[in-house]
Design an enzyme around this catalytic site. Structure first.
Site, PDB file in Angstrom:
ATOM      1  N   ASP A 147       0.453  -1.268  -7.666  1.00  0.00           N
ATOM      2  CA  ASP A 147      -0.281  -1.389  -8.926  1.00  0.00           C
ATOM      3  C   ASP A 147       0.518  -0.746 -10.057  1.00  0.00           C
ATOM      4  O   ASP A 147       1.343   0.149  -9.817  1.00  0.00           O
ATOM      5  CB  ASP A 147      -1.632  -0.687  -8.822  1.00  0.00           C
ATOM      6  CG  ASP A 147      -2.578  -1.393  -7.861  1.00  0.00           C
ATOM      7  OD1 ASP A 147      -2.419  -2.608  -7.666  1.00  0.00           O
ATOM      8  OD2 ASP A 147      -3.455  -0.715  -7.298  1.00  0.00           O
TER       9      ASP A 147
ATOM     10  N   ARG B 236      -7.058   3.112  -2.669  1.00  0.00           N
ATOM     11  CA  ARG B 236      -8.191   3.132  -3.602  1.00  0.00           C
ATOM     12  C   ARG B 236      -9.519   3.061  -2.851  1.00  0.00           C
ATOM     13  O   ARG B 236     -10.505   3.704  -3.227  1.00  0.00           O
ATOM     14  CB  ARG B 236      -8.103   1.950  -4.569  1.00  0.00           C
ATOM     15  CG  ARG B 236      -7.165   2.149  -5.727  1.00  0.00           C
ATOM     16  CD  ARG B 236      -7.124   0.913  -6.580  1.00  0.00           C
ATOM     17  NE  ARG B 236      -6.547  -0.227  -5.852  1.00  0.00           N
ATOM     18  CZ  ARG B 236      -6.685  -1.492  -6.236  1.00  0.00           C
ATOM     19  NH1 ARG B 236      -7.408  -1.779  -7.298  1.00  0.00           N
ATOM     20  NH2 ARG B 236      -6.104  -2.455  -5.566  1.00  0.00           N
TER      21      ARG B 236
ATOM     22  N   TYR C 284       1.829   7.226   1.784  1.00  0.00           N
ATOM     23  CA  TYR C 284       1.495   7.435   0.374  1.00  0.00           C
ATOM     24  C   TYR C 284       1.122   8.898   0.150  1.00  0.00           C
ATOM     25  O   TYR C 284       0.549   9.545   1.032  1.00  0.00           O
ATOM     26  CB  TYR C 284       0.286   6.591  -0.039  1.00  0.00           C
ATOM     27  CG  TYR C 284       0.485   5.103   0.026  1.00  0.00           C
ATOM     28  CD1 TYR C 284       0.925   4.383  -1.076  1.00  0.00           C
ATOM     29  CD2 TYR C 284       0.197   4.405   1.193  1.00  0.00           C
ATOM     30  CE1 TYR C 284       1.085   3.007  -1.025  1.00  0.00           C
ATOM     31  CE2 TYR C 284       0.354   3.029   1.262  1.00  0.00           C
ATOM     32  CZ  TYR C 284       0.800   2.334   0.156  1.00  0.00           C
ATOM     33  OH  TYR C 284       0.960   0.979   0.216  1.00  0.00           O
TER      34      TYR C 284
ATOM     35  N   ASP D 134      -9.972   3.156  -9.326  1.00  0.00           N
ATOM     36  CA  ASP D 134      -8.843   3.987  -9.751  1.00  0.00           C
ATOM     37  C   ASP D 134      -9.003   4.351 -11.220  1.00  0.00           C
ATOM     38  O   ASP D 134      -9.971   3.946 -11.878  1.00  0.00           O
ATOM     39  CB  ASP D 134      -7.498   3.306  -9.470  1.00  0.00           C
ATOM     40  CG  ASP D 134      -7.280   2.026 -10.269  1.00  0.00           C
ATOM     41  OD1 ASP D 134      -7.958   1.816 -11.290  1.00  0.00           O
ATOM     42  OD2 ASP D 134      -6.425   1.215  -9.871  1.00  0.00           O
TER      43      ASP D 134
END
Length: 303
Positions: free
Chosen positions: A46, A187, A74, A88
């Site tokens: 993103d 998310r 991550y 988010d």
């Protein structure tokens, strides 16, 4: 003056994507830097997110299908106490918990919530994901005001670990590291953790640090002067394992022929076939007792 496209040796480019740009923007920059249009990427990030993008250059784009499904790591910050319509920080806030509710969220409750989201789980992706619904991207439908219902999917979160926790008056920021299977939405983990704690939650930062054997520490940040490419053979071997072919076998595989009785030499289901000169022939698999190519790389002629 624009430089014309030139022939580029196939390879893999690791890029550390900055925040505020799309994955497509990074591909466009790489095309300009390397003077070729034949570049693709394995796994979108993103615009808000930073970190590792794996780009295939030239014929090495054929390897991306084997990279996109690799597990990933991550680092992220989850904000507990507020929900958004995109799960988010780029979205619009839709709900906020009060100070009393936030005060009731203990470290032990956070740990229990994270434990419940670790392992093999069923996850409903965010409605602004790139998943297709009736041929259209979910995020496009959501932005058009349509109701989007996505089916839960099985994913594996092998590590969901708290690195730091900061309490404010009405929110709690939780820094985490996540190891997960391809297709896992961080998310959605933030959303589901907040929901389990009855305070809501969303993602405020996300950085991808690893895809399979590739690390963001080895990625470039500046594409202006070109960038070093990982050889296609090295990447394929690291991801798939190897099948060492003789010169005669390399020729036969490149011509679409099977290798009779060679399946006994396979040490992986779909290994990379490597020629004696170290070049990548392609990807092979067993067909009965034989070995057959399922993806061939173009042979690079000596200059």
């Amino acid at each position: 003056m624009r430089q014309p496209p030139t022939s580029v040796a196939p390879g893999i480019l690791l890029v550390d994507k900055p925040g505020g740009v799309t994955s497509h923007d990074v591909v466009a920059r790489a095309r300009r830097a390397l003077h070729t249009r034949k570049i693709g990427h394995a796994g979108t990030l993103d615009p808000m997110a930073t970190g590792l993008l794996v780009l295939g250059v030239g014929a090495a784009t054929r390897l991306l299908t084997y990279v996109v499904g690799l597990d990933k790591t991550y680092t992220a910050t989850i904000r507990l106490g507020a929900s958004t319509d995109t799960d988010d920080a780029d979205g619009t806030e839709t709900a906020r918990a009060g100070a009393v509710a936030i005060g009731a969220v203990t470290s032990e409750r956070i740990a229990a919530g994270i434990a419940a989201l670790t392992g093999d789980i069923e996850q409903i992706p965010s409605t602004v994901s790139a998943i297709k619904v009736d041929g259209k991207r979910a995020y496009a439908l959501a932005r058009a005001g349509e109701d989007v219902e996505l089916a839960a999917r099985k994913v594996t979160v092998s590590r969901f670990e708290v690195r730091d926790l900061r309490r404010g008056a009405d929110v709690i920021d939780v820094d985490v590291v996540v190891d997960c299977s391809s297709g896992t939405y961080i998310r959605a983990l933030a959303r589901d953790l907040g929901a389990a704690l009855d305070v809501g939650g969303h993602l405020v930062s996300l950085r991808r640090t690893r895809i399979g054997p590739f690390s963001v520490e080895d990625a470039v940040t500046d594409l202006a002067g070109g960038a070093p490419l990982l050889p296609a053979a090295d990447v394929a071997a690291a991801v798939l394992g190897t099948f060492a072919a003789t010169a005669e076998e390399a020729r036969d595989l490149r011509h679409g022929k099977r290798l009779p009785g060679a399946a006994a030499r396979l040490t992986a289901a779909t290994p990379a076939a490597i020629a004696p000169d170290g070049s990548l022939i392609g990807v092979v698999t067993a067909r009965g007792r034989d070995v057959k190519s399922i993806m061939n790389m173009p042979e690079v002629s000596a200059s």
